[in-house]
Design an enzyme around this catalytic site. Structure first.
Site, PDB file in Angstrom:
ATOM      1  N   CYS A  72     -59.136  41.996 -18.573  1.00 17.64           N
ATOM      2  CA  CYS A  72     -60.286  42.578 -19.279  1.00 17.64           C
ATOM      3  C   CYS A  72     -59.988  42.688 -20.776  1.00 17.64           C
ATOM      4  O   CYS A  72     -59.211  43.548 -21.196  1.00 17.64           O
ATOM      5  CB  CYS A  72     -60.609  43.952 -18.690  1.00 17.64           C
ATOM      6  SG  CYS A  72     -61.955  44.802 -19.514  1.00 17.64           S
ATOM      7  N   CYS A 124     -61.381  45.916 -22.398  1.00 12.07           N
ATOM      8  CA  CYS A 124     -60.567  47.103 -22.075  1.00 12.07           C
ATOM      9  C   CYS A 124     -59.278  47.117 -22.900  1.00 12.07           C
ATOM     10  O   CYS A 124     -58.903  48.132 -23.463  1.00 12.07           O
ATOM     11  CB  CYS A 124     -60.165  47.110 -20.600  1.00 12.07           C
ATOM     12  SG  CYS A 124     -61.522  46.839 -19.463  1.00 12.07           S
ATOM     13  N   ASP A 125     -58.595  45.984 -22.942  1.00 13.47           N
ATOM     14  CA  ASP A 125     -57.205  45.979 -23.418  1.00 13.47           C
ATOM     15  C   ASP A 125     -56.961  45.208 -24.710  1.00 13.47           C
ATOM     16  O   ASP A 125     -55.864  45.274 -25.263  1.00 13.47           O
ATOM     17  CB  ASP A 125     -56.295  45.395 -22.312  1.00 13.47           C
ATOM     18  CG  ASP A 125     -56.339  46.248 -21.050  1.00 13.47           C
ATOM     19  OD1 ASP A 125     -56.554  47.466 -21.174  1.00 13.47           O
ATOM     20  OD2 ASP A 125     -56.175  45.697 -19.951  1.00 13.47           O
TER      21      ASP A 125
HETATM   22  P1  FAD Z   1     -65.203  49.497  -8.611  1.00 16.42           P
HETATM   23  O1  FAD Z   1     -64.544  50.437  -9.542  1.00 16.42           O
HETATM   24  O2  FAD Z   1     -64.591  48.171  -8.369  1.00 16.42           O
HETATM   25  O3  FAD Z   1     -65.377  50.270  -7.231  1.00 16.42           O
HETATM   26  C1  FAD Z   1     -65.796  49.618  -6.068  1.00 16.42           C
HETATM   27  C2  FAD Z   1     -65.314  50.429  -4.884  1.00 16.42           C
HETATM   28  O4  FAD Z   1     -65.932  49.920  -3.711  1.00 16.42           O
HETATM   29  C3  FAD Z   1     -63.802  50.338  -4.665  1.00 16.42           C
HETATM   30  O5  FAD Z   1     -63.250  51.634  -4.698  1.00 16.42           O
HETATM   31  C4  FAD Z   1     -63.655  49.680  -3.298  1.00 16.42           C
HETATM   32  O6  FAD Z   1     -62.587  50.236  -2.529  1.00 16.42           O
HETATM   33  C5  FAD Z   1     -65.001  49.989  -2.652  1.00 16.42           C
HETATM   34  N1  FAD Z   1     -65.414  49.003  -1.660  1.00 16.42           N
HETATM   35  C6  FAD Z   1     -65.525  47.651  -1.836  1.00 16.42           C
HETATM   36  N2  FAD Z   1     -65.984  47.079  -0.709  1.00 16.42           N
HETATM   37  C7  FAD Z   1     -66.170  48.072   0.198  1.00 16.42           C
HETATM   38  C8  FAD Z   1     -66.639  48.105   1.550  1.00 16.42           C
HETATM   39  N3  FAD Z   1     -67.008  46.993   2.186  1.00 16.42           N
HETATM   40  N4  FAD Z   1     -66.692  49.311   2.177  1.00 16.42           N
HETATM   41  C9  FAD Z   1     -66.315  50.456   1.544  1.00 16.42           C
HETATM   42  N5  FAD Z   1     -65.869  50.484   0.275  1.00 16.42           N
HETATM   43  C10 FAD Z   1     -65.810  49.303  -0.387  1.00 16.42           C
HETATM   44  N6  FAD Z   1     -63.218  49.635 -17.811  1.00 16.42           N
HETATM   45  C11 FAD Z   1     -63.382  50.344 -18.958  1.00 16.42           C
HETATM   46  O7  FAD Z   1     -64.484  50.798 -19.251  1.00 16.42           O
HETATM   47  N7  FAD Z   1     -62.310  50.597 -19.799  1.00 16.42           N
HETATM   48  C12 FAD Z   1     -61.050  50.196 -19.500  1.00 16.42           C
HETATM   49  O8  FAD Z   1     -60.117  50.428 -20.266  1.00 16.42           O
HETATM   50  C13 FAD Z   1     -60.847  49.476 -18.292  1.00 16.42           C
HETATM   51  N8  FAD Z   1     -59.611  49.069 -17.937  1.00 16.42           N
HETATM   52  C14 FAD Z   1     -59.418  48.484 -16.730  1.00 16.42           C
HETATM   53  C15 FAD Z   1     -58.114  48.208 -16.335  1.00 16.42           C
HETATM   54  C16 FAD Z   1     -57.872  47.672 -15.097  1.00 16.42           C
HETATM   55  C17 FAD Z   1     -56.442  47.432 -14.680  1.00 16.42           C
HETATM   56  C18 FAD Z   1     -58.968  47.344 -14.227  1.00 16.42           C
HETATM   57  C19 FAD Z   1     -58.705  46.736 -12.873  1.00 16.42           C
HETATM   58  C20 FAD Z   1     -60.267  47.588 -14.631  1.00 16.42           C
HETATM   59  C21 FAD Z   1     -60.516  48.169 -15.885  1.00 16.42           C
HETATM   60  N9  FAD Z   1     -61.800  48.475 -16.306  1.00 16.42           N
HETATM   61  C22 FAD Z   1     -61.993  49.191 -17.459  1.00 16.42           C
HETATM   62  C23 FAD Z   1     -63.008  48.029 -15.559  1.00 16.42           C
HETATM   63  C24 FAD Z   1     -63.576  49.149 -14.673  1.00 16.42           C
HETATM   64  O9  FAD Z   1     -62.556  49.626 -13.843  1.00 16.42           O
HETATM   65  C25 FAD Z   1     -64.742  48.624 -13.849  1.00 16.42           C
HETATM   66  O10 FAD Z   1     -65.739  48.045 -14.678  1.00 16.42           O
HETATM   67  C26 FAD Z   1     -65.384  49.741 -13.020  1.00 16.42           C
HETATM   68  O11 FAD Z   1     -64.433  50.381 -12.212  1.00 16.42           O
HETATM   69  C27 FAD Z   1     -66.494  49.193 -12.132  1.00 16.42           C
HETATM   70  O12 FAD Z   1     -66.987  50.236 -11.347  1.00 16.42           O
HETATM   71  P2  FAD Z   1     -67.745  49.961  -9.965  1.00 16.42           P
HETATM   72  O13 FAD Z   1     -68.057  51.301  -9.415  1.00 16.42           O
HETATM   73  O14 FAD Z   1     -68.840  48.994 -10.178  1.00 16.42           O
HETATM   74  O15 FAD Z   1     -66.711  49.187  -9.034  1.00 16.42           O
END
Ligand code: FAD
Ligand code: NAP
Length: 314
Positions: free
Chosen positions: A135, A138-139
């Site tokens: 990302c 992010c970084d």
């Molecule tokens: P996610 O956070 O991916 O959550 C999805 C959830 O759904 C997960 O917990 C998973 O376990 C669950 N899930 C999936 N399939 C199923 C299923 N079939 N049944 C039940 N549960 C399920 N963003 C920033 O804004 N700033 C940053 O500095 C930043 N740094 C990052 C660093 C890293 C290492 C990573 C990996 C990401 C970073 N991001 C950052 C991006 C950010 O984490 C994501 O954009 C954000 O978390 C997306 O949120 P979400 O709720 O859409 O999905």
């Protein structure tokens, strides 16, 4: 019967739950197969979520997310630690099939996110979060005025290389072919950028460093090895969109997706199926940031609330 089933407990799912329950929906379950918090809990520092900045030591993703579930549960959101296998719709009622049983629901919000693919070189896991990132938004800032490398030749790799060129002193783009999947105008912009240097017909063989982080990468090009001393490597070799729960028995999907599997939504997070919403990284054009996922979740939560109250006279 559930008023609302939320699938996924990252920033999008948790915020959807907060807005739906606090707005008045009574029977809401968030199905999250792990601990709530989502993928940001893997991050050792986050400094772009507004209002919670900490310089030293930096705020971790785990610390950012730690209070969210408690706040949601306070307003009545329930968490079921189960994997959702499939969501179907029969008439006006959704069926949510999980590893712990089946539930009927009046509305569903899908917030299962997307997962960056790995390239598969030695040291990729070891230095993930310690120099290897997926990302740039992010970084990228952590490498201000430093040299970094980008791996991949698709739209994401080249667009993110251009983004990094605004911040970093030099960006090496490493691609395994000399033809790109990225759109030709994007390739042209990258080629014209003085800070971007292409290393083509090349693959990353190994990432190396110390417990302080990445120090360099070994690249293989035309049978020769290049030792590139960079402290940041951004890997953009595609993403897996976690849309499997929407797949129906006949292979079709419960709602419309785009060509690479992202859920099509309008500005209110409505999918093409009434009562079904998508929020966060799983949806089309997602900026893939916590603040944006939370915003989507809030919108979807409010829309599900309106839908259930109007459709079912609740
Ligand atoms: P996610 O956070 O991916 O959550 C999805 C959830 O759904 C997960 O917990 C998973 O376990 C669950 N899930 C999936 N399939 C199923 C299923 N079939 N049944 C039940 N549960 C399920 N963003 C920033 O804004 N700033 C940053 O500095 C930043 N740094 C990052 C660093 C890293 C290492 C990573 C990996 C990401 C970073 N991001 C950052 C991006 C950010 O984490 C994501 O954009 C954000 O978390 C997306 O949120 P979400 O709720 O859409 O999905
Ligand atoms: P992508 O198009 O699948 O590109 C992935 C790139 O990574 C390819 O160049 C591929 O090389 C390379 N790659 C794959 N596995 C690798 C490995 N193990 N080692 C080294 N290199 C590897 O993925 P994306 O760039 O994330 O884009 C996904 C979709 O979103 C695409 O359809 C894209 O058009 C779309 N998108 C559009 C926009 C936009 O329209 N603005 C922006 C971003 C993404 P090969 O080329 O040799 O296969």
């Amino acid at each position: 019967m559930l008023d609302l089933a939320i699938i996924g407990g990252g920033p999008a799912g948790l915020t959807a739950g907060l807005y739906a329950t606090r707005g008045g929906l009574k029977n809401v379950i968030m199905f999250e197969m792990g601990l709530p918090g989502g993928q940001i809990t893997q991050s050792s520092e986050i400094e772009n979520y507004p209002g919670v900045f900490r310089e030293d030591p930096p705020l971790t993703g785990m610390e950012l997310m730690e209070p969210w579930p408690k706040q949601c549960m306070h307003f009545g959101l329930k968490h079921e630690m189960a994997e959702v296998k499939q969501v179907k719709k029969d008439g006006d009622i959704f069926k949510v099939i999980t590893s712990s049983g089946e539930y009927d629901a009046k509305s569903v919000i899908v917030c299962t996110g997307s997962t960056p693919k790995k390239a598969g070189f030695k040291g990729e896991d070891e230095f993930f979060g310690k120099g290897i990132s997926t990302c740039a938004t992010c970084d990228g800032f952590f490498y201000k005025d430093k040299e970094v490398a980008v791996l991949g030749g698709g739209d994401t790799a080249l667009e993110e290389a251009l983004y990094l060129a605004n911040i970093c002193s030099k960006v090496y783009v490493i691609h395994r072919r000399d033809k790109f999947r990225a759109a030709p105008p994007t390739v042209e912009r990258a080629k014209k950028n003085e800070k971007i240097e292409f290393i083509l017909n090349a693959t990353v063989k190994e990432a190396y460093g110390s417990d302080k982080g990445l120090e360099g990468i070994i690249i293989e090009q035309n049978g020769k090895e290049i030792d590139l001393k960079v402290s940041g490597l951004f890997v953009f070799v595609g993403r897996i969109v976690n849309n499997q729960v929407l797949k129906q028995d006949d292979g079709s999907y419960l709602c419309d997706l785009n060509d690479w599997g992202e859920v099509l939504v309008n500005l209110k997070m409505h999918t093409s199926t009434p009562g079904l919403y998508a929020a966060g990284d799983i949806r089309v054009d997602a900026p893939k940031q916590v603040v944006c996922a939370a915003g989507d979740g809030a919108t979807a939560g409010m829309e599900a609330l309106n839908y259930v109250q109007e459709k079912f006279n609740d």
